[in-house]
Design a protein around this motif. Structure first.
Motif, short mmCIF file in Angstrom:
data_model
loop_
_atom_site.label_atom_id
_atom_site.label_comp_id
_atom_site.label_asym_id
_atom_site.label_seq_id
_atom_site.Cartn_x
_atom_site.Cartn_y
_atom_site.Cartn_z
N ILE A 30 -7.60 1.33 0.31
CA ILE A 30 -6.94 1.40 -1.00
C ILE A 30 -7.93 0.89 -2.04
CG2 ILE A 30 -4.91 0.72 -2.32
CD1 ILE A 30 -3.65 0.07 0.53
N GLY A 31 -8.58 1.81 -2.71
CA GLY A 31 -9.62 1.44 -3.67
C GLY A 31 -9.15 1.56 -5.10
N THR A 32 -10.04 1.22 -6.03
CA THR A 32 -9.71 1.30 -7.45
C THR A 32 -9.69 2.75 -7.93
OG1 THR A 32 -10.95 -0.77 -7.64
CG2 THR A 32 -10.31 0.27 -9.68
N THR A 33 -10.54 3.58 -7.32
CA THR A 33 -10.65 4.98 -7.74
C THR A 33 -9.79 5.90 -6.92
OG1 THR A 33 -12.96 4.47 -8.20
CG2 THR A 33 -12.34 6.77 -8.32
N LYS A 34 -9.81 5.70 -5.58
CA LYS A 34 -9.03 6.59 -4.72
C LYS A 34 -8.49 5.85 -3.50
CE LYS A 34 -13.07 8.49 -2.27
NZ LYS A 34 -14.17 7.72 -2.83
N VAL A 35 -7.44 6.43 -2.93
CA VAL A 35 -6.89 5.91 -1.69
C VAL A 35 -7.27 6.89 -0.59
CG1 VAL A 35 -4.78 5.30 -0.44
CG2 VAL A 35 -4.93 4.85 -2.88
N VAL B 224 -7.67 13.65 7.48
CA VAL B 224 -8.22 12.83 6.39
C VAL B 224 -7.43 13.13 5.12
CG1 VAL B 224 -10.28 12.32 5.01
CG2 VAL B 224 -10.53 12.92 7.42
N GLY B 225 -7.08 12.09 4.37
CA GLY B 225 -6.39 12.30 3.10
C GLY B 225 -7.05 11.47 2.01
N SER B 226 -7.15 12.04 0.83
CA SER B 226 -7.72 11.28 -0.29
C SER B 226 -6.93 11.63 -1.54
CB SER B 226 -9.19 11.67 -0.47
OG SER B 226 -9.70 11.04 -1.61
N PHE B 227 -6.58 10.61 -2.30
CA PHE B 227 -5.77 10.83 -3.51
C PHE B 227 -6.21 9.85 -4.58
CE2 PHE B 227 -1.97 10.84 -6.20
CZ PHE B 227 -1.68 12.20 -6.24
N PRO B 228 -6.30 10.30 -5.86
CA PRO B 228 -6.71 9.37 -6.93
C PRO B 228 -5.81 8.14 -6.96
CG PRO B 228 -6.64 11.60 -7.76
CD PRO B 228 -6.08 11.65 -6.37
N SER B 229 -6.43 6.98 -7.10
CA SER B 229 -5.69 5.72 -7.07
C SER B 229 -5.27 5.33 -8.48
CB SER B 229 -6.59 4.64 -6.47
OG SER B 229 -5.97 3.40 -6.55
N GLN B 230 -3.99 5.00 -8.61
CA GLN B 230 -3.50 4.49 -9.89
C GLN B 230 -2.75 3.21 -9.58
OE1 GLN B 230 -1.39 8.04 -10.56
NE2 GLN B 230 -2.72 8.75 -12.20
N GLY B 231 -2.95 2.22 -10.37
CA GLY B 231 -2.23 0.98 -10.12
C GLY B 231 -3.10 -0.15 -9.62
N SER C 134 0.36 6.54 -4.88
CA SER C 134 -0.98 6.99 -4.48
C SER C 134 -1.16 6.91 -2.96
CB SER C 134 -2.07 6.15 -5.15
OG SER C 134 -1.97 6.26 -6.55
N ILE C 135 -0.68 5.80 -2.37
CA ILE C 135 -0.80 5.63 -0.91
C ILE C 135 0.00 6.72 -0.21
CG2 ILE C 135 -0.27 4.11 1.05
CD1 ILE C 135 -0.66 1.70 -0.86
N ARG C 136 1.23 6.94 -0.71
CA ARG C 136 2.10 7.94 -0.08
C ARG C 136 1.47 9.34 -0.11
NH1 ARG C 136 7.17 6.75 -2.35
NH2 ARG C 136 7.73 5.36 -0.64
N ILE D 161 -0.04 -5.61 0.83
CA ILE D 161 0.75 -5.34 2.04
C ILE D 161 2.12 -4.77 1.65
CG2 ILE D 161 1.92 -6.41 4.03
CD1 ILE D 161 -0.46 -8.39 4.14
N LYS D 162 2.68 -5.31 0.57
CA LYS D 162 3.99 -4.85 0.08
C LYS D 162 3.94 -3.37 -0.29
CE LYS D 162 7.57 -6.52 -3.08
NZ LYS D 162 7.87 -7.43 -4.17
N CYS D 163 2.87 -2.98 -0.97
CA CYS D 163 2.70 -1.57 -1.37
C CYS D 163 2.66 -0.67 -0.14
CB CYS D 163 1.41 -1.38 -2.17
SG CYS D 163 1.46 -2.15 -3.78
N VAL D 164 1.95 -1.12 0.89
CA VAL D 164 1.83 -0.32 2.13
C VAL D 164 3.20 -0.23 2.81
CG1 VAL D 164 0.77 -0.22 4.42
CG2 VAL D 164 -0.61 -0.88 2.45
N GLU D 165 3.92 -1.36 2.85
CA GLU D 165 5.21 -1.37 3.54
C GLU D 165 6.27 -0.53 2.82
OE1 GLU D 165 5.96 -5.55 4.10
OE2 GLU D 165 4.76 -5.61 5.94
N HIS D 166 6.11 -0.38 1.50
CA HIS D 166 7.03 0.48 0.73
C HIS D 166 6.92 1.94 1.16
CE1 HIS D 166 9.13 -2.17 -1.83
NE2 HIS D 166 8.11 -2.56 -2.57
N THR D 167 5.80 2.31 1.78
CA THR D 167 5.64 3.70 2.22
C THR D 167 6.15 3.88 3.66
OG1 THR D 167 3.41 3.37 3.12
CG2 THR D 167 3.57 3.96 0.80
#
Length: 341
Positions: free
Chosen positions: A3-8, A25-32, A47-49, A160-166
């Motif tokens: 989970i990066g600043t630019t992309k997940v 493999v999945g890549s999506f622009p990171s926001q937040g 973004s993670i989802r 961790i909370k963000c990951v668990e929300h998915t």
């Protein structure tokens, strides 16, 4: 899950023996995220989802239960520590190793921080040093040198909370430069002494290896976004246009640039302008010089200059700027190469 600043980025792999077979493999622009830390939970979860869905689709997998999470951000602080214990039995076993690592971890850290990793660098049995694995050895005194990675508890829990929300469990958390090192460095390079610079969007992650052990790691809040931002300010253009110019025409050596002009689009409603390539290069070169100066200062401060026999390895999206490795080689006075998995 990175989970990066630019992309997940998400990678799904299956284990067959010692090998990993990458399925999706999945890549999506990171926001937040800002400089590696979560600033908006809702956007980060989204973004993670999206990244997960893309990887699951490619892998042909319906659901995932857990993931290893990469963590960075300028709240990470690392230091070296050592611990000593008396050996209980005739020879050293796993319980002795666990006790000596616990002893090394028994250091005073602020209440708002927690230990993420305690990575053993070397063991010392009685007076014999430089031991990587002391199990089965005879001795009465066991000492361990350990590299300890700590992070701000609240910021780790937000991630961790963000990951668990998915719907995923965070089965493990790994410091991003350690994960990158596993991916792009060979065991020979780690033995020789090498610095890994993982240049991301919001941060640059540093991992310094010597004799096969991690001797120093640090996250500096300087990355590809700063290059883009400098261009946006200098050329008075929107951020996304500055990113396009950086990727398409950017170089960090203005001496090698032909004297040509490129067209850039300003803010909506203004006419496109012609900008000399040399201007773009001089802006990027100034920021790159600053980044490598910070890295150089860290290495001098830690007295590790003599240990870096293998030079530097650059990786990450921010390292893709044209001729960055050439400039790094000149400024850092060591061989520099691009690292690939």
């Amino acid at each position: 899950l990175d989970i990066g600043t630019t992309k997940v980025c998400t990678i799904i792999a299956s284990k067959s023996g010692k090998n990993l077979e990458i399925l999706g493999v999945g890549s999506f622009p990171s926001q937040g995220l800002k400089k590696g830390s979560v600033v908006n939970i809702e956007k980060t979860v989204e973004s993670i989802r999206s990244s997960l869905e893309e990887a699951k689709l490619m892998a042909g997998i319906e659901s995932l239960s857990s993931a290893t999470i990469g963590i960075a951000g300028n709240h990470i602080y690392c230091f070296n520590s050592s611990g000593v214990v008396a050996v209980r039995g005739k020879e050293i076993d796993q319980s002795d190793i666990e006790r000596v690592v616990e002893a090394a971890k028994a250091v005073l850290i602020p209440s708002d921080r927690e230990i993420l990793h305690a990575i053993t660098q070397e063991f010392k049995v009685d007076n014999t040093s430089g031991i990587k694995n002391p199990i089965g050895m005879c001795g009465s005194r066991l000492e361990a040198n350990v590299h300890i990675v700590t992070g701000k508890t609240t910021l780790i829990h937000n991630l961790i909370k963000c990951v668990e929300h998915t719907g995923l469990q965070a089965s493990d958390i790994i410091l991003q430069p350690i994960a990158s090192s596993r991916s792009v460095l060979s065991s020979e390079e780690k033995e020789l002494g090498v610095v890994l610079l993982d240049i991301g969007g919001g941060t640059t992650d540093i991992a310094i290896w010597k004799d096969g052990s991690l001797v120093h790691s640090q996250i500096i809040p300087l990355g590809g976004h700063h290059f883009t931002n400098d261009l946006a300010v200098a050329l008075k253009i929107p951020h996304n246009e500055a990113e396009r110019v950086k990727v398409s025409y950017g170089s960090v050596l203005k001496t090698n640039v032909k004297e040509t002009y490129v067209t850039v689009n300003g803010i909506k409603g203004t006419k496109p302008r012609e900008v000399p390539l040399s201007l773009i290069s001089s802006v990027l070169e100034a920021r790159a010089e600053e980044l490598f100066k910070v890295v150089n200062d860290i290495i001098r401060e830690k007295n590790l200059v003599e240990d870096i026999t293998g030079g530097y390895v650059l990786t990450g999206g921010g390292a893709m700027v044209s001729q960055l490795s050439d400039l790094a080689e000149y400024l850092l006075d060591r061989p520099v190469k691009m690292g690939y998995p």
